[in-house]
Design a protein around this motif. Sequence first.
Motif, PDB file in Angstrom:
ATOM      1  N   THR A  25       0.808  -1.220   0.000  1.00  0.00           N
ATOM      2  CA  THR A  25       0.000   0.000   0.000  1.00  0.00           C
ATOM      3  C   THR A  25       0.843   1.272   0.000  1.00  0.00           C
ATOM      4  O   THR A  25       0.281   2.372  -0.075  1.00  0.00           O
ATOM      5  N   GLY A  26       2.155   1.140   0.102  1.00  0.00           N
ATOM      6  CA  GLY A  26       3.026   2.308   0.090  1.00  0.00           C
ATOM      7  C   GLY A  26       3.131   3.003   1.435  1.00  0.00           C
ATOM      8  O   GLY A  26       3.558   4.155   1.512  1.00  0.00           O
ATOM      9  N   PHE A  27       2.775   2.323   2.512  1.00  0.00           N
ATOM     10  CA  PHE A  27       2.803   2.927   3.848  1.00  0.00           C
ATOM     11  C   PHE A  27       4.008   2.466   4.676  1.00  0.00           C
ATOM     12  O   PHE A  27       4.056   2.739   5.865  1.00  0.00           O
ATOM     13  N   LEU A  28       4.960   1.805   4.055  1.00  0.00           N
ATOM     14  CA  LEU A  28       6.116   1.317   4.800  1.00  0.00           C
ATOM     15  C   LEU A  28       6.952   2.468   5.366  1.00  0.00           C
ATOM     16  O   LEU A  28       7.530   2.356   6.438  1.00  0.00           O
ATOM     17  N   GLY A  29       6.967   3.595   4.688  1.00  0.00           N
ATOM     18  CA  GLY A  29       7.728   4.753   5.158  1.00  0.00           C
ATOM     19  C   GLY A  29       6.872   5.800   5.849  1.00  0.00           C
ATOM     20  O   GLY A  29       7.345   6.909   6.089  1.00  0.00           O
ATOM     21  N   SER A  30       5.644   5.457   6.192  1.00  0.00           N
ATOM     22  CA  SER A  30       4.729   6.444   6.783  1.00  0.00           C
ATOM     23  C   SER A  30       5.046   6.699   8.255  1.00  0.00           C
ATOM     24  O   SER A  30       5.709   5.918   8.916  1.00  0.00           O
ATOM     25  N   LYS A  31       4.508   7.801   8.750  1.00  0.00           N
ATOM     26  CA  LYS A  31       4.674   8.143  10.159  1.00  0.00           C
ATOM     27  C   LYS A  31       3.664   7.335  10.977  1.00  0.00           C
ATOM     28  O   LYS A  31       2.470   7.355  10.693  1.00  0.00           O
ATOM     29  N   TYR A 102      -0.943   2.825  12.071  1.00  0.00           N
ATOM     30  CA  TYR A 102      -0.823   2.154  13.369  1.00  0.00           C
ATOM     31  C   TYR A 102       0.004   0.873  13.212  1.00  0.00           C
ATOM     32  O   TYR A 102       0.862   0.577  14.053  1.00  0.00           O
ATOM     33  N   LEU A 103      -0.249   0.121  12.150  1.00  0.00           N
ATOM     34  CA  LEU A 103       0.531  -1.097  11.896  1.00  0.00           C
ATOM     35  C   LEU A 103       2.003  -0.784  11.722  1.00  0.00           C
ATOM     36  O   LEU A 103       2.860  -1.576  12.114  1.00  0.00           O
ATOM     37  N   LYS A 104       2.312   0.346  11.124  1.00  0.00           N
ATOM     38  CA  LYS A 104       3.706   0.746  10.924  1.00  0.00           C
ATOM     39  C   LYS A 104       4.443   0.811  12.258  1.00  0.00           C
ATOM     40  O   LYS A 104       5.595   0.395  12.367  1.00  0.00           O
ATOM     41  N   GLY A 105       3.776   1.288  13.291  1.00  0.00           N
ATOM     42  CA  GLY A 105       4.410   1.396  14.608  1.00  0.00           C
ATOM     43  C   GLY A 105       4.411   0.112  15.397  1.00  0.00           C
ATOM     44  O   GLY A 105       5.161  -0.024  16.365  1.00  0.00           O
TER      45      GLY A 105
END
Length: 181
Positions: A25-31, A102-105
């Motif tokens: 989804t391109g959220f690997l580098g998200s905050k 949230y998953l990123k963290g």
Amino acid sequence: MEITYSKQGISINQRKYALEILFDTGFLGSKPTSTPMDSHLKLNKSEGKLFSDPTSYKRLIGKLLYLTHTRPHLSYSVHHLSQFLDSPQEPHLRVAHRILRYLKGTPGQGLFFPASSSLHLKVFADSNWANCPNTRRSVTSYCVFVGDSLISWKSKKQQTISRSSAKVEYRSMASVVCELT
């Protein structure tokens, strides 16, 4: 699913799968964010602009539903979003993106079953009265523990519309008792 055995107990998580979702989804580098969803948020079917690609929204919600097998704290948020699969709006996608942040963290969170635990049942149940703005139905949520091990959980809309918060709580307790028996 990743299963790890140790002297302390058994750990089950879907870290690799969560990271794959973030990458796709391109959220690997998200905050990252600290919660999967704002607790005061009320989504409905007719707010906002219709999302241009409902197939990608459906695919994302399906992936997140599979992730709830080891992440019960995501159940309420993901099931809330799954109500809008027929016509997703832009606000629904924004909430799904918040879950991804949230998953990123917390990509490695999961279930832990301790090796030494007592054999007593603990049940926690809650409900929110008339939470759905479209149907005015209440949501029942519960989790069941044997000792310190989570063995069952659920978050679901009640079938009937209640006129008081007390009736909602009684229906919630009845649902948990049925699960226990």
